[in-house]
Design an enzyme around this catalytic site. Sequence first.
Site, short mmCIF file in Angstrom:
data_model
loop_
_atom_site.label_atom_id
_atom_site.label_comp_id
_atom_site.label_asym_id
_atom_site.label_seq_id
_atom_site.Cartn_x
_atom_site.Cartn_y
_atom_site.Cartn_z
N HIS A 72 9.04 -10.40 98.38
CA HIS A 72 10.26 -10.11 97.60
C HIS A 72 10.35 -8.66 97.18
CE1 HIS A 72 10.99 -14.29 97.28
NE2 HIS A 72 10.05 -14.55 96.41
N GLU A 124 13.42 -10.75 93.93
CA GLU A 124 13.94 -9.75 94.88
C GLU A 124 15.00 -8.87 94.21
OE1 GLU A 124 15.34 -11.17 98.77
OE2 GLU A 124 16.80 -9.55 98.76
N CYS A 190 19.73 -11.20 105.29
CA CYS A 190 18.86 -10.95 106.45
C CYS A 190 19.19 -11.87 107.62
CB CYS A 190 17.40 -11.07 106.06
SG CYS A 190 16.90 -12.75 105.73
N SER A 218 12.41 -22.95 95.56
CA SER A 218 12.86 -22.06 96.63
C SER A 218 14.39 -21.92 96.63
CB SER A 218 12.39 -22.61 97.98
OG SER A 218 13.13 -22.04 99.03
N ASN A 220 16.29 -20.17 98.68
CA ASN A 220 16.94 -20.27 100.00
C ASN A 220 17.06 -21.74 100.43
OD1 ASN A 220 15.02 -20.81 102.46
ND2 ASN A 220 13.85 -19.54 101.06
#
Length: 278
Positions: A72, A124, A190, A218, A220
């Site tokens: 991160h 991040e 990304c 998490s 994501n």
Amino acid sequence: MKINVAKSAGFCFGVKRALKIALDTSKTGSKVEMLGDIVHNEDVVKEIKKAGVGKIRRLRKGDNKILLIRAHGASEEIYEKASNLGYTIVDATCPMVKEIHKIAKISKKEGCEVIIIGDKKHDEVRGIMGQLQDKAVVIDSIKKIPLTKLKKVKKACVVVQSTQNMDKTIPIVDILKKHINDLKFFNTICRPTRVKQKEIKAMPLKNDVIIIIGSRTSANTKRLYQIAKSLNKRSYWIQSRDEIKKSWFSNTQSVGIMAGASTPDYTTKDVIKYIALL
Ligand code: SF4
């Protein structure tokens, strides 16, 4: 029952790279420490701990110790503080996150207000903010755009947390464009995230049931689940096969399986094996 596993399921390139760096560093003989968890997955965290990489809350004396910077990334302050305390730094920041740092820093130097679209509390985003001398504006939802503040901004640059949902990002940028004349948008979501999101937009329409595998911590994985659920009500988010309920699969011809960027392959394989035997 047919089982369709997403091609992009599981570790992304940045996570694989960070884990390799962590395991290689653990073999150097020096004491290795990390500020927080390597990735948001309990099994991977256990594995890294077993290899001898310690988790710390704050930096203390760093002589003969290595500080491992996680995928991160981290703020400039952490790098500086760690060096001053005597740590050797091993940097496992994902190159794609490094690229966001670079864009934010250059834009700031060019006189832009830096706007980050992302989760305020995510490491991040904190790392990106911590690369800049002045504060950046963080927008985590279309409902919370600080328009009064931004109306005074003449020149701005927008970067995006690497794992954000593309469909939620673009409408925010469109609103910003209406209020800031000179606005540069860098789509820093990304590639692995984009590929996963593309797949998870198609799978729920082609399968009766969708299983998303990943830790509750998490971000994501959460986004993958949210996208899947919005397209197919029979979408379920599990951390391991123990959470699977047989009742989910009644009248089911096909199951789609996706795993978050920090979910190890062995967890996914375990789930596939279990479902195949139902
Ligand atoms: S999700 Fe993207 S930015 Fe984050 S570690 Fe993986 S590849 Fe890098």
